[in-house]
Write an enzyme that holds these catalytic residues in place. Structure first.
Site, PDB file in Angstrom:
ATOM      1  N   ARG A 297       0.912  -1.212  -0.045  1.00 31.17           N
ATOM      2  CA  ARG A 297       0.016  -0.077  -0.121  1.00 31.17           C
ATOM      3  C   ARG A 297       0.751   1.335  -0.070  1.00 31.17           C
ATOM      4  NH1 ARG A 297      -4.874  -2.194   3.984  1.00 31.17           N
ATOM      5  NH2 ARG A 297      -6.122  -3.286   2.192  1.00 31.17           N
ATOM      6  N   TYR A 441      -6.683  -0.082  -6.798  1.00 31.56           N
ATOM      7  CA  TYR A 441      -6.149  -1.459  -6.069  1.00 31.56           C
ATOM      8  C   TYR A 441      -5.505  -1.190  -4.764  1.00 31.56           C
ATOM      9  CZ  TYR A 441      -1.800  -0.620  -9.052  1.00 31.56           C
ATOM     10  OH  TYR A 441      -0.934   0.029  -9.493  1.00 31.56           O
ATOM     11  N   GLU A 442      -5.225  -2.702  -4.254  1.00 32.63           N
ATOM     12  CA  GLU A 442      -4.520  -2.551  -2.789  1.00 32.63           C
ATOM     13  C   GLU A 442      -5.496  -1.889  -2.084  1.00 32.63           C
ATOM     14  OE1 GLU A 442      -2.072  -4.385  -2.030  1.00 32.63           O
ATOM     15  OE2 GLU A 442      -1.337  -4.793  -4.036  1.00 32.63           O
ATOM     16  N   GLY A 443      -6.811  -2.146  -2.120  1.00 32.19           N
ATOM     17  CA  GLY A 443      -7.690  -1.567  -1.382  1.00 32.19           C
ATOM     18  C   GLY A 443      -8.184  -0.387  -1.862  1.00 32.19           C
TER      19      GLY A 443
END
Length: 597
Positions: A297, A441-443
């Site tokens: 992140r 992406y990645e949350g």
């Protein structure tokens, strides 16, 4: 289109002068053995050469050609494989890896600088090695010694790659409902079956094997996220002597056709009775995967930062060369038909917005990396605990704020070009397309904001934030001189606003749970601008000290002070409207009936 040039002077300013990294490394025994100022500078120099000479020239051609899928095989664009070989042979995959298994053991404070260079030069390429580095991180932290010895050396060497397999067609953010199953086998391995989607680098031709980290559930696993385990599933099975054996039950069903990062293969991965090995403990796979995801992140946040830097370099070069109109105060180039567009206030506004937020972002990424290094290497229990709390608090801000601002900065850079910014050969439209995914992406950034507001703030009564606030106050007290008043006074006001806002949300969430989600995005942005104000205060203090001591780089340090003033006067005031939005409460979001949308 401007050729990418790593901003080494700015990087050294942040790393060496603002945060005095060499002094920190010397105080941490494990880092003192592997890195000093001279080593770090050599790595930065070589990283700048690699990204400018090997990666940046492939950026546009890679976008034009894209990754290609053919009957399960994925081919990367021309030049990518050769560039990856050069990259791997230089040891870059294992830059921050465990030296026990062939990594270089460099601190995160140094590796984030190199990551920024890579993302500035070529987003698509960068995703392949950064996913491998993240997979190595998870394995190093949670895998058995046998697995680490069998897989980490070749992954650090770039001979094998890594991927992270979480998302399924029906399960994105809510991983507790994944369907991928892992059946125990008599030999201690597991048979993994299921389908994963949106898998970056799930299949490619850059090296000889891909090591997938796969979330799956055992037959008797508890429902929800508590029943998730993590498995290492190689594309090609590895024999006991380390040689490659048979193809595992892993295949790529297709790749996505995307808006951007087209040279990065985003895959549908099918696991059909694939042999896998448990990483960590049964039913604790999500915690193990989050070791990787927290670093990823920050890395994806740096994608937004790197794109901002490239947008600035391109737009600035264009603004100095493109002539249109005359300055409002009189011609600056009377011998030419018009003045450079840099004379126009709106162009300067856009460029200064990008410059001020990018330089603050670089400082903030270094600051977060410092906390990661302290949490990993410090031998002082209190210092370690404080760093861990700051990492938890600031990681969602780094991911979401960097990338929200990154898109804004790429669009502003595109706007500087006018019509040419919409044309492919100038490179700006690709930056806009490439950076857009980083918010998703990645949350998604909405999830990052909810994590910050809910788990990291409301759930602990603002404890983590209070720790950050204490540090900022300590800095202001220690730098309470006449010259710093122009920065410390508005910083103090911004911090007080954050304290008021934090208390308001905590209090109101006790009666209305919707207040957490309603406040989250604006709260994250208020925090982002406040954190950037702290970064600019740190940089301003450093610049003032250098000027007071006498320096041959007076223009450089005066430029830092001038940019700091711009941020405080033109960008920090955004916190007030955002704070008002938060304190309007959740009701405006729910007054409209579902049938009225």
């Amino acid at each position: 289109m401007a050729e990418y040039k790593a901003p080494l002077r700015d990087i050294r300013f942040v790393l060496n002068e603002v945060f005095k990294a060499d002094e920190l490394w010397a105080s941490l025994p494990e880092l003192a053995e592997v890195v000093d100022a001279e080593t770090a500078d050599a790595i930065l120099e070589e990283g700048a050469k690699l990204t400018a000479r090997e990666l940046a020239p492939l950026n546009r051609s890679g976008d034009e050609e894209g990754a290609r899928w053919d009957n399960g095989d994925v081919t990367t664009p021309a030049g990518f494989k050769e560039a990856f070989t050069t990259y791997a042979e230089g040891g870059w995959v294992g830059l921050a890896g465990n030296p026990e298994y062939g990594g270089m053991g460099m601190p995160k404070m140094l590796s984030v600088q190199f990551e920024e260079m890579m993302y500035s030069a070529n987003n698509s390429f960068t995703l392949y090695p950064t996913l491998t580095a993240g997979a190595c991180l998870a394995l190093n932290a949670h895998a058995s010694d046998e697995l680490k010895e069998a897989y980490l050396p070749n992954m650090y060497a770039g001979v094998w790659s890594g991927s992270m397999c979480l998302t399924e067609p029906h399960s994105g953010t809510d991983l507790g409902i994944i369907r991928t199953k892992a059946e125990p086998q008599t030999d201690g391995s597991y048979s993994v079956t299921g389908t994963k989607i949106f898998i970056t680098g799930g299949e490619h031709d850059l090296n000889e094997n891909i090591i997938h980290l796969v979330l799956a559930k055992l037959p008797d696993a508890p429902k929800g996220p508590r029943g998730i385990s993590l498995f290492l599933v190689p594309k090609i099975l590895v024999n006991e002597d380390g040689s490659l054996g048979e193809r595992n039950g892993v295949s790529c069903g297709s790749i996505e056709h995307k808006m951007g990062i087209k040279a990065s293969a985003t895959c549908v991965m099918n696991f059909d009775d694939a042999k896998g090995y448990l990483v960590g403990e049964v039913n604790k796979g999500l915690a193990a995967m989050f070791t990787m995801m927290n670093y990823e992140r920050l890395s994806i946040g740096i994608q937004g930062l790197g794109c901002s830097e490239m947008s600035y370099q391109s737009a600035l070069e264009y603004a100095k060369e493109r002539i249109q109109g005359r300055s409002a105060t009189g011609a600056t180039q009377p011998d030419k038909a018009a003045d450079p567009i840099l004379v126009h206030p709106d162009v300067r506004r856009m460029l200064l917005n990008i410059k001020a937020t990018t330089e603050a972002g670089r400082a903030f990424s270094t600051y977060v990396a410092k906390q990661l290094d302290l949490s990993k290497y410090s031998e002082n229990a209190d210092e370690k605990a404080n760093a861990e709390a700051l990492v938890a608090l600031l990681t969602p801000i780094a991911k979401a704020f960097f990338t929200d601002v990154g898109l804004e900065n790429c669009i502003q850079g595109q706007q500087v070009f006018g019509g040419h910014g919409y044309i492919r050969e100038w490179g700006q439209e690709q930056l806009v397309r490439d950076v857009r995914i980083a918010q998703i992406y990645e949350g998604t950034n909405g999830i990052q904001a909810l994590d910050l507001m809910g788990r990291k703030t409301v759930a602990n009564g603002g404890k983590f934030f209070a720790g950050f606030a204490r540090e900022v106050k300590t800095f202001m007290e220690s730098s309470n001189t006449g010259k710093m008043a122009e920065f410390n006074a508005p910083l103090a006001d911004a911090l007080k606003n954050m304290e008021t806002l934090t208390a308001w949300v905590i209090d109101n969430a006790a009666n209305n749970p919707n207040e957490v989600g309603a406040a989250s995005v604006e709260y994250l942005h208020v925090f982002g601008y406040t954190a950037y104000a702290y970064m600019w205060a740190l940089m301003a203090k450093t610049a003032q000290d250098q000027l007071a001591a006498g320096t041959e780089e007076e223009s450089f340090y005066l430029g830092k002070l001038t940019t700091a003033r711009y941020f405080y006067k033109r960008l920090l005031p955004r916190i007030h409207s955002l704070s008002q939005a938060v304190m309007s409460g959740a009701d405006p979001l729910f007054e409209l009936g579902d049938d009225q949308f």
